[in-house]
Scaffold this motif. Sequence first.
Motif, short mmCIF file in Angstrom:
data_model
loop_
_atom_site.label_atom_id
_atom_site.label_comp_id
_atom_site.label_asym_id
_atom_site.label_seq_id
_atom_site.Cartn_x
_atom_site.Cartn_y
_atom_site.Cartn_z
N VAL A 1 0.38 -8.35 -2.99
CA VAL A 1 -0.35 -7.18 -2.53
C VAL A 1 -0.65 -6.25 -3.70
O VAL A 1 -0.01 -6.33 -4.75
CB VAL A 1 0.44 -6.41 -1.44
N THR B 1 -4.75 -0.10 -2.44
CA THR B 1 -6.21 0.03 -2.35
C THR B 1 -6.72 1.22 -3.15
O THR B 1 -7.88 1.23 -3.57
CB THR B 1 -6.67 0.21 -0.90
N ALA C 1 -12.39 -0.17 -1.47
CA ALA C 1 -12.46 -1.42 -0.71
C ALA C 1 -11.69 -2.49 -1.48
O ALA C 1 -11.56 -2.45 -2.70
CB ALA C 1 -13.91 -1.85 -0.52
N CYS C 2 -11.18 -3.47 -0.75
CA CYS C 2 -10.46 -4.57 -1.38
C CYS C 2 -11.42 -5.44 -2.18
O CYS C 2 -12.55 -5.67 -1.76
CB CYS C 2 -9.76 -5.42 -0.32
N TRP D 1 -9.49 -10.74 -1.44
CA TRP D 1 -8.38 -9.95 -0.91
C TRP D 1 -8.75 -9.41 0.46
O TRP D 1 -9.92 -9.23 0.76
CB TRP D 1 -8.05 -8.78 -1.83
N MET D 2 -7.76 -9.15 1.31
CA MET D 2 -8.02 -8.59 2.63
C MET D 2 -7.19 -7.33 2.83
O MET D 2 -6.08 -7.22 2.32
CB MET D 2 -7.72 -9.60 3.74
N ASN D 3 -7.75 -6.36 3.56
CA ASN D 3 -7.05 -5.12 3.84
C ASN D 3 -6.00 -5.39 4.91
O ASN D 3 -6.30 -5.92 5.97
CB ASN D 3 -8.05 -4.06 4.32
N TYR E 1 -2.81 -1.02 1.42
CA TYR E 1 -2.68 -2.22 0.59
C TYR E 1 -3.73 -3.27 0.92
O TYR E 1 -4.22 -3.35 2.03
CB TYR E 1 -1.31 -2.86 0.79
N CYS E 2 -4.02 -4.11 -0.09
CA CYS E 2 -4.81 -5.33 0.07
C CYS E 2 -3.88 -6.51 -0.20
O CYS E 2 -2.98 -6.40 -1.03
CB CYS E 2 -5.95 -5.38 -0.96
N ARG E 3 -4.09 -7.61 0.52
CA ARG E 3 -3.28 -8.82 0.32
C ARG E 3 -4.19 -9.95 -0.11
O ARG E 3 -5.29 -10.11 0.40
CB ARG E 3 -2.56 -9.18 1.62
N LYS E 4 -3.72 -10.74 -1.06
CA LYS E 4 -4.49 -11.89 -1.55
C LYS E 4 -4.62 -12.91 -0.45
O LYS E 4 -3.67 -13.25 0.23
CB LYS E 4 -3.80 -12.50 -2.77
N LYS E 5 -5.86 -13.43 -0.24
CA LYS E 5 -6.09 -14.42 0.82
C LYS E 5 -5.56 -15.76 0.44
O LYS E 5 -5.44 -16.14 -0.66
CB LYS E 5 -7.59 -14.55 1.10
#
Length: 82
Positions: free
Chosen positions: A59, A62, A66-67, A71-73, A78-82
């Motif tokens: 993670v 943010t 925007a991420c 990456w996803m919000n 926080y953003c998390r790596k897909k």
Amino acid sequence: MTASRALLSLLVVLPGLALISPPAQAQRQVPRIGNICPMGYVDTFNGQCSTLGLMNYTVQPTNGQACPSGWMNVGGGYCRKK
């Protein structure tokens, strides 16, 4: 080669390895940025969010943006790596 000599050899080599930075690692505990923890994390009520050792996520905060692509919000700032 004796065991003490092998240990001495390792001690000489290992400091050189410390100069190589490891890749980013997944995080089991992150500071709580907002009022809620990121998806997949549990509020431990000490200002931290934890996966309780069950999962590892990579993670990044943010910082109000925007991420990035890939990456996803996940909420909580926080953003998390897909």
